[in-house]
Scaffold this motif. Structure first.
Motif, PDB file in Angstrom:
ATOM      1  N   GLY A 171     -18.261 -10.930  -3.753  1.00  0.00           N
ATOM      2  CA  GLY A 171     -18.659 -10.571  -3.861  1.00  0.00           C
ATOM      3  C   GLY A 171     -17.737 -11.218  -5.339  1.00  0.00           C
ATOM      4  N   PRO A 172     -17.086 -10.956  -6.805  1.00  0.00           N
ATOM      5  CA  PRO A 172     -16.567  -9.570  -6.573  1.00  0.00           C
ATOM      6  C   PRO A 172     -17.396  -8.316  -7.387  1.00  0.00           C
ATOM      7  CG  PRO A 172     -15.761 -10.792  -8.748  1.00  0.00           C
ATOM      8  CD  PRO A 172     -16.785 -11.616  -7.217  1.00  0.00           C
ATOM      9  N   ARG A 173     -17.359  -6.762  -6.965  1.00  0.00           N
ATOM     10  CA  ARG A 173     -18.178  -6.082  -7.896  1.00  0.00           C
ATOM     11  C   ARG A 173     -17.268  -5.093  -8.557  1.00  0.00           C
ATOM     12  NH1 ARG A 173     -20.241  -6.604  -2.048  1.00  0.00           N
ATOM     13  NH2 ARG A 173     -22.420  -7.108  -2.051  1.00  0.00           N
ATOM     14  N   LYS A 174     -17.595  -4.482  -9.372  1.00  0.00           N
ATOM     15  CA  LYS A 174     -16.980  -4.032 -10.383  1.00  0.00           C
ATOM     16  C   LYS A 174     -17.428  -2.464 -10.627  1.00  0.00           C
ATOM     17  CE  LYS A 174     -14.783  -7.867 -12.825  1.00  0.00           C
ATOM     18  NZ  LYS A 174     -14.458  -8.473 -14.226  1.00  0.00           N
ATOM     19  N   SER A 197     -18.461  -0.077  -2.762  1.00  0.00           N
ATOM     20  CA  SER A 197     -19.429  -1.332  -2.833  1.00  0.00           C
ATOM     21  C   SER A 197     -19.600  -1.632  -1.271  1.00  0.00           C
ATOM     22  CB  SER A 197     -18.321  -2.244  -3.390  1.00  0.00           C
ATOM     23  OG  SER A 197     -18.390  -3.719  -3.712  1.00  0.00           O
ATOM     24  N   ASN A 251      -7.080  -4.737  -7.156  1.00  0.00           N
ATOM     25  CA  ASN A 251      -7.683  -3.738  -7.003  1.00  0.00           C
ATOM     26  C   ASN A 251      -8.075  -2.447  -7.561  1.00  0.00           C
ATOM     27  OD1 ASN A 251      -7.320  -6.160  -4.828  1.00  0.00           O
ATOM     28  ND2 ASN A 251      -9.417  -6.554  -5.614  1.00  0.00           N
ATOM     29  N   ASP A 267     -13.182  -6.989  -5.526  1.00  0.00           N
ATOM     30  CA  ASP A 267     -13.591  -6.495  -5.993  1.00  0.00           C
ATOM     31  C   ASP A 267     -12.492  -5.185  -6.928  1.00  0.00           C
ATOM     32  OD1 ASP A 267     -15.835  -6.471  -5.048  1.00  0.00           O
ATOM     33  OD2 ASP A 267     -15.696  -5.032  -3.372  1.00  0.00           O
ATOM     34  N   ILE A 312     -13.850   0.217  -1.691  1.00  0.00           N
ATOM     35  CA  ILE A 312     -14.117  -1.677  -2.166  1.00  0.00           C
ATOM     36  C   ILE A 312     -13.579  -2.601  -1.387  1.00  0.00           C
ATOM     37  CG2 ILE A 312     -13.912  -0.912  -4.922  1.00  0.00           C
ATOM     38  CD1 ILE A 312     -11.112  -2.166  -4.723  1.00  0.00           C
ATOM     39  N   THR A 372     -21.472  -4.889 -12.203  1.00  0.00           N
ATOM     40  CA  THR A 372     -20.679  -3.891 -12.443  1.00  0.00           C
ATOM     41  C   THR A 372     -21.198  -2.200 -12.749  1.00  0.00           C
ATOM     42  OG1 THR A 372     -18.570  -5.720 -13.825  1.00  0.00           O
ATOM     43  CG2 THR A 372     -18.941  -2.499 -14.495  1.00  0.00           C
TER      44      THR A 372
END
Length: 233
Positions: free
Chosen positions: A152-155, A143, A222, A179, A173, A126
């Motif tokens: 992912g995920p990326r936050k 991202s 998202n 994400d 994203i 994150t």
């Protein structure tokens, strides 16, 4: 007298410039000093100015114009507090930490990022950005759309942030990787709907191809942002 003046000049230059990456463990407060290495345009092979190890903090430093290289690399959880980029070179900071790690950006500012300010590579991690300001940028956050072994995920969580002259979008994203972008308290100079785009969805891919654009989204699973979360100033 001459030798003393020369020594003082050498010490002053040394305090403001370095040719090598500085690795930080623990907390380092630069007390407002200006530092930097070099800048090779948009080259992604540049070394960072700083590497932050897991759990470390950098604060109160100005990264000089022409000396931002690949900015700051965060290898785990880290805090970047009151850091100012006089002119972003490649990226201001890159999150490389993995699952469960957080890069906290608290205060600070960035100027002239032709592409993006913050790059997010670490899968499962994150980036939190609060109280930040940026002017003359392509994007505030992206991202990674085509990293090697991408996923992912990326936050990203953005709050109380002020932007001006955004040429592309605030965030990008990869919705197919799960994400998310959560945005509140965002101010954009002269903002009108769609100019700039706020939360833009892409389809993340693997290294070797470009990430296809999907488009701007609002109030989705998202893109967690409502029109009321974005105001003009």
């Amino acid at each position: 007298m001459y030798s003393k003046l020369l020594l003082a000049l050498v010490l002053t230059v040394s305090a403001f410039a370095s040719s090598a990456t500085t690795t930080i463990s623990g907390t380092k407060d630069y007390g407002g000093a200006t530092v930097g290495t070099s800048c090779d345009g948009a080259s992604e092979s540049q070394a960072p100015v700083f590497v932050l190890t897991d759990g470390s903090t950098i604060k109160n430093v100005v990264i000089k114009a022409g000396g931002g290289a690949d900015g700051i690399h965060c290898l785990g959880s880290c805090t970047i507090q009151s850091v100012k980029w006089a002119d972003v070179c490649e990226d201001a900071a890159t999150m490389k930490g993995g699952s469960g790690k957080t890069m906290n950006v608290v205060g600070g500012s960035a100027y002239k990022a032709s592409d993006k300010v913050f790059q997010h590579n670490g899968i499962g991690s994150t980036i939190k950005i609060s109280g930040f300001a940026a002017d003359t940028i392509g994007k505030l956050y992206r991202s990674c759309g085509n990293c090697s072994s991408n996923g992912g995920p990326r936050k990203v969580v953005i709050s109380s942030t002020k932007l001006a002259n955004v040429s592309a979008s605030v965030v990008g994203i990869n919705t197919n990787f799960g994400d998310t972008a959560t945005i509140t308290g965002l101010q954009i100079k002269g903002y009108k709907s769609g100019s700039p785009k706020v939360c833009v969805a892409y389809k993340g891919v693997q290294s070797g191809s470009e990430s296809p654009l999907i488009g701007e989204q609002w109030n989705t699973a998202n893109c967690i942002v409502k029109t009321t979360n974005v105001t003009s100033y």
